[in-house]
Motif scaffolding. Sequence first.
Motif, PDB file in Angstrom:
ATOM      1  N   VAL A 104       6.437   4.647   4.411  1.00 30.12           N
ATOM      2  CA  VAL A 104       7.169   4.025   5.521  1.00 30.12           C
ATOM      3  C   VAL A 104       8.115   3.455   6.148  1.00 30.12           C
ATOM      4  CG1 VAL A 104       7.350   2.655   8.255  1.00 30.12           C
ATOM      5  CG2 VAL A 104       5.185   4.256   6.826  1.00 30.12           C
ATOM      6  N   ASN A 108       8.358  13.297   1.108  1.00 29.70           N
ATOM      7  CA  ASN A 108       7.357  12.013   1.012  1.00 29.70           C
ATOM      8  C   ASN A 108       5.778  12.679   0.770  1.00 29.70           C
ATOM      9  OD1 ASN A 108       7.970   9.338   1.391  1.00 29.70           O
ATOM     10  ND2 ASN A 108       9.696   9.943   1.979  1.00 29.70           N
ATOM     11  N   HIS A 145       0.882  -1.127   0.057  1.00 27.97           N
ATOM     12  CA  HIS A 145       0.319   0.373   0.103  1.00 27.97           C
ATOM     13  C   HIS A 145       0.752   1.378   0.240  1.00 27.97           C
ATOM     14  CE1 HIS A 145      -3.027   2.998   1.521  1.00 27.97           C
ATOM     15  NE2 HIS A 145      -3.939   2.006   0.821  1.00 27.97           N
ATOM     16  N   ASN A 146       0.292   2.320  -0.416  1.00 26.13           N
ATOM     17  CA  ASN A 146       0.733   3.575  -0.148  1.00 26.13           C
ATOM     18  C   ASN A 146       1.862   3.900   0.251  1.00 26.13           C
ATOM     19  OD1 ASN A 146       0.750   3.500  -3.224  1.00 26.13           O
ATOM     20  ND2 ASN A 146      -0.774   5.611  -3.671  1.00 26.13           N
ATOM     21  N   ALA A 147       0.780   4.145   1.231  1.00 27.38           N
ATOM     22  CA  ALA A 147       1.196   4.134   3.274  1.00 27.38           C
ATOM     23  C   ALA A 147       2.194   3.441   3.406  1.00 27.38           C
ATOM     24  CB  ALA A 147      -0.016   4.520   4.070  1.00 27.38           C
ATOM     25  N   VAL A 178       2.883  11.447  -2.331  1.00 25.15           N
ATOM     26  CA  VAL A 178       2.202  12.102  -2.339  1.00 25.15           C
ATOM     27  C   VAL A 178       1.127  12.780  -3.157  1.00 25.15           C
ATOM     28  CG1 VAL A 178       0.766  11.737  -0.404  1.00 25.15           C
ATOM     29  CG2 VAL A 178       2.293  10.665  -0.341  1.00 25.15           C
TER      30      VAL A 178
END
Length: 218
Positions: free
Chosen positions: A115, A163, A109-111, A167
Amino acid sequence: MDHSSHGGSHGGGHGQDQMQHTGHEHHQMDHSQMDHAQMDHAQMDHAQMDHSAHAAHGAQGAHGVHGAHGAQGSRVPWSMAIQATLHCLLGCAIGEVLGMVLGTAFGLHNAATVVLSVALAFVFGYALTMRGVLRAGVDWRTAVKVALAADTVSIAVMELLDNTVMVTVPGAMDAGLTSALFWGALAFSLVVAFLVTTPVNRWLIGRGKGHAVVHQYH
């Protein structure tokens, strides 16, 4: 007559001796009082000199430290800040690219990808600093402390910026490794991070923080 004269002469001589002795004692007392007064004046002058010297030294020291602090903050060359930022940028770029590649390859996932990228950026950023510090012959614990003090703020600012850009750019995170959008957005995010972090590093170095703690090991 003779005895009285002798007595008178003896008494007169004895009286004169007493007067001379008394005068001599009085003269000695005058000298003692004068010496005591001179000593008091000398002590007072010495105390005043000590107090003045101490006050002047304190004022000079405080002014000198303050002046040096202000001068240090204003005279940090931009080249030094740029070099420090490029050092952080290299570690961040390696971690960022590797994190994005791994995240995309494993379909994270993008999140989770963000991280992972941030974590790897810190790892590589610290590793590059530690490598240079270890060459100076220090132990691992000292090298870790120096790396944490030198790079934490710089890497944190950089990662926040690049980041955020990644995003924010529509479709950049989902574009894939073969997409020009992905690599273009990533390159743009690193440029933004570099431009903003450079004055931050200059401000930190001017206050003896950030990469200023690494200079003694070079």
